[in-house]
Design an enzyme around this catalytic site. Structure first.
Site, short mmCIF file in Angstrom:
data_model
loop_
_atom_site.label_atom_id
_atom_site.label_comp_id
_atom_site.label_asym_id
_atom_site.label_seq_id
_atom_site.Cartn_x
_atom_site.Cartn_y
_atom_site.Cartn_z
N LYS A 76 -0.89 -33.31 -32.75
CA LYS A 76 -0.11 -32.08 -32.51
C LYS A 76 -0.79 -30.85 -33.09
O LYS A 76 -0.16 -29.96 -33.64
CB LYS A 76 1.30 -32.22 -33.08
CG LYS A 76 2.04 -33.50 -32.68
CD LYS A 76 1.92 -33.82 -31.20
CE LYS A 76 2.54 -32.77 -30.31
NZ LYS A 76 2.28 -33.02 -28.85
N SER A 77 -2.10 -30.81 -32.93
CA SER A 77 -2.87 -29.67 -33.43
C SER A 77 -3.69 -29.00 -32.34
O SER A 77 -4.79 -28.50 -32.58
CB SER A 77 -3.80 -30.12 -34.57
OG SER A 77 -3.07 -30.57 -35.69
N GLY A 78 -3.17 -29.00 -31.12
CA GLY A 78 -3.86 -28.33 -30.03
C GLY A 78 -4.68 -29.26 -29.15
O GLY A 78 -5.49 -28.81 -28.35
N TRP A 81 -4.33 -28.82 -25.15
CA TRP A 81 -4.92 -27.56 -24.71
C TRP A 81 -6.43 -27.61 -24.79
O TRP A 81 -7.14 -27.19 -23.86
CB TRP A 81 -4.36 -26.42 -25.56
CG TRP A 81 -4.72 -25.05 -25.09
CD1 TRP A 81 -4.87 -24.63 -23.79
CD2 TRP A 81 -4.98 -23.91 -25.90
NE1 TRP A 81 -5.19 -23.28 -23.76
CE2 TRP A 81 -5.26 -22.82 -25.03
CE3 TRP A 81 -4.97 -23.69 -27.28
CZ2 TRP A 81 -5.56 -21.55 -25.51
CZ3 TRP A 81 -5.26 -22.42 -27.76
CH2 TRP A 81 -5.54 -21.36 -26.87
N HIS A 134 -8.17 -38.93 -32.64
CA HIS A 134 -7.53 -38.40 -33.84
C HIS A 134 -8.13 -39.03 -35.10
O HIS A 134 -7.66 -38.77 -36.21
CB HIS A 134 -6.03 -38.71 -33.83
CG HIS A 134 -5.23 -37.93 -32.82
ND1 HIS A 134 -5.40 -36.59 -32.61
CD2 HIS A 134 -4.24 -38.33 -31.97
CE1 HIS A 134 -4.56 -36.18 -31.67
NE2 HIS A 134 -3.85 -37.21 -31.27
N ARG A 156 -5.12 -26.93 -37.11
CA ARG A 156 -3.93 -26.10 -36.98
C ARG A 156 -3.23 -25.97 -38.33
O ARG A 156 -3.31 -26.86 -39.19
CB ARG A 156 -2.97 -26.72 -35.96
CG ARG A 156 -1.84 -25.81 -35.52
CD ARG A 156 -0.98 -26.48 -34.46
NE ARG A 156 -0.03 -25.54 -33.86
CZ ARG A 156 0.91 -25.89 -32.99
NH1 ARG A 156 1.02 -27.14 -32.59
NH2 ARG A 156 1.74 -24.97 -32.50
N SER A 164 5.52 -29.33 -34.71
CA SER A 164 5.19 -29.83 -33.38
C SER A 164 5.37 -31.34 -33.31
O SER A 164 5.89 -31.88 -32.32
CB SER A 164 3.75 -29.45 -33.01
OG SER A 164 3.45 -29.85 -31.70
N LYS A 289 6.16 -24.83 -27.12
CA LYS A 289 5.80 -23.41 -27.13
C LYS A 289 4.34 -23.19 -27.52
O LYS A 289 3.67 -22.33 -26.97
CB LYS A 289 6.71 -22.64 -28.09
CG LYS A 289 8.18 -22.66 -27.70
CD LYS A 289 9.01 -21.91 -28.73
CE LYS A 289 10.48 -21.92 -28.37
NZ LYS A 289 11.29 -21.20 -29.38
#
Length: 324
Positions: A76-78, A81, A134, A156, A164, A289
């Site tokens: 959950k650190s990008g 994306w 990861h 992040r 997140s 978000k």
């Protein structure tokens, strides 16, 4: 609810493991967890049994090529994306009008850039190959550490990464399954007992490696990339050996890629609203978000302070600072 339980059984099941994994689980340190009944500590980091099996498998069988690209992050650190941006940048010659026809319009980024520890790393035969993981630096397969492949690490702010993860678990009904409160989850996160945690050790390892080996490891701050995505996409592309030309920039290729891969655009695609990955996880769970500082809507001041104090203690003497 049936679909959620099916997904959870795949995430958390502790059966059908290799003999090597079963033997490890019998003597590794373990801790009660908010993600599964127990996490197990292996090479200094914590895993649920199914992910530990994947790490062991990749360490044993993954054969890196010098041309490989490895995208790394804590959960959950990008991750989603970053996968989209790198995939679109590397394949931009094949898909010159990305907003009209592009694999990302019909495929979730996780389907296009597989996790090394997900047992499906044999499916790629193109060059360069793009994988993600990861795994902490010290646990990467030896073939990666001995190769000249490029590693991009996305870091992040720990409060946003935690929040997140909290909402991600909520979408998968994980919190209800293990009966976890946010206070308990923050406490576990801060003592390092989280998936692929400790979070701070994970980031510091890659940050230090990026300073010692800048030709092969690029350290990216998620928050900085959110503020100036075009600048960072250009920087990543240059690091990977496929820099954008002035003509491409003038023709809007870079701008198109950033628009295509924006979290706003990706989250509204049908494949990311109604699709599922091969393990049964719903693709919509990977999108929220993605805002900088979004933790303020979820964490109480007391819980935020608890994470901040842990961050301060972890970074003493390192010279590293998270983006605030």
């Amino acid at each position: 609810m049936t679909n959620s339980k099916t997904t959870l059984s795949k995430l958390l099941a502790e059966s059908n493991f290799s003999q090597e994994c079963k033997e490890l689980l019998s003597y590794l340190p373990k801790d009660r967890s908010f993600f599964a009944e127990y996490l197990y500590q292996y090479q200094g980091f914590w895993y649920p049994p199914n992910l530990l099996e994947g790490v062991l498998n990749s360490q044993k069988h993954f054969q890196a090529r010098d041309s490989d690209i490895i995208l790394v992050s804590s959960p959950k650190s990008g991750t989603t994306w970053l996968k989209a941006l790198v995939y679109a940048s590397l394949h931009r010659q094949e898909h010159k009008t990305p907003l009209e026809s592009h694999p990302l319009l019909d495929n979730n980024p996780h389907s296009l850039v597989p996790f090394i520890e997900a047992f499906n790393f044999h499916t790629q035969d193109t060059s360069p190959r793009i994988f993600s993981t990861h795994m902490p630096l010290a646990s990467l397969p030896e073939s990666i550490r001995e190769s000249s492949c490029k590693v991009v690490y996305c870091c992040r702010n720990p409060k946003d990464a935690f929040v997140s993860l909290w909402h991600f678990m909520e979408k998968l009904t994980l919190k209800e399954m293990v009966g976890c409160t946010m206070e308990e989850m923050v406490s576990a996160f801060c003592r390092g007992s989280s998936v692929y945690g400790p979070f701070w050790d994970h980031a510091l390892e890659y940050w230090e490696e990026s300073r010692e080996n800048p030709k092969n490891v690029l350290f990216v701050m998620y928050e900085e990339m959110r503020e100036k995505p075009e600048d960072w996409v250009m920087r990543i592309a240059e690091f990977l050996g496929c820099p954008f030309t002035e003509r491409e920039i003038e023709d809007g290729v870079l701008e198109d890629i950033v628009k295509l891969c924006s979290l706003e655009n990706l989250s509204n695609l049908e494949v990311n609203q109604k699709g599922k990955l091969v393990n049964g996880m719903e693709t919509k769970a990977f999108f929220r978000k993605g805002e900088n500082g979004g933790w303020r809507d979820t964490l109480t001041p007391l819980l935020a302070e608890e994470i901040d104090k842990t961050t301060e203690q972890k970074l003493i003497g390192s010279g590293f600072r998270f983006f605030c």
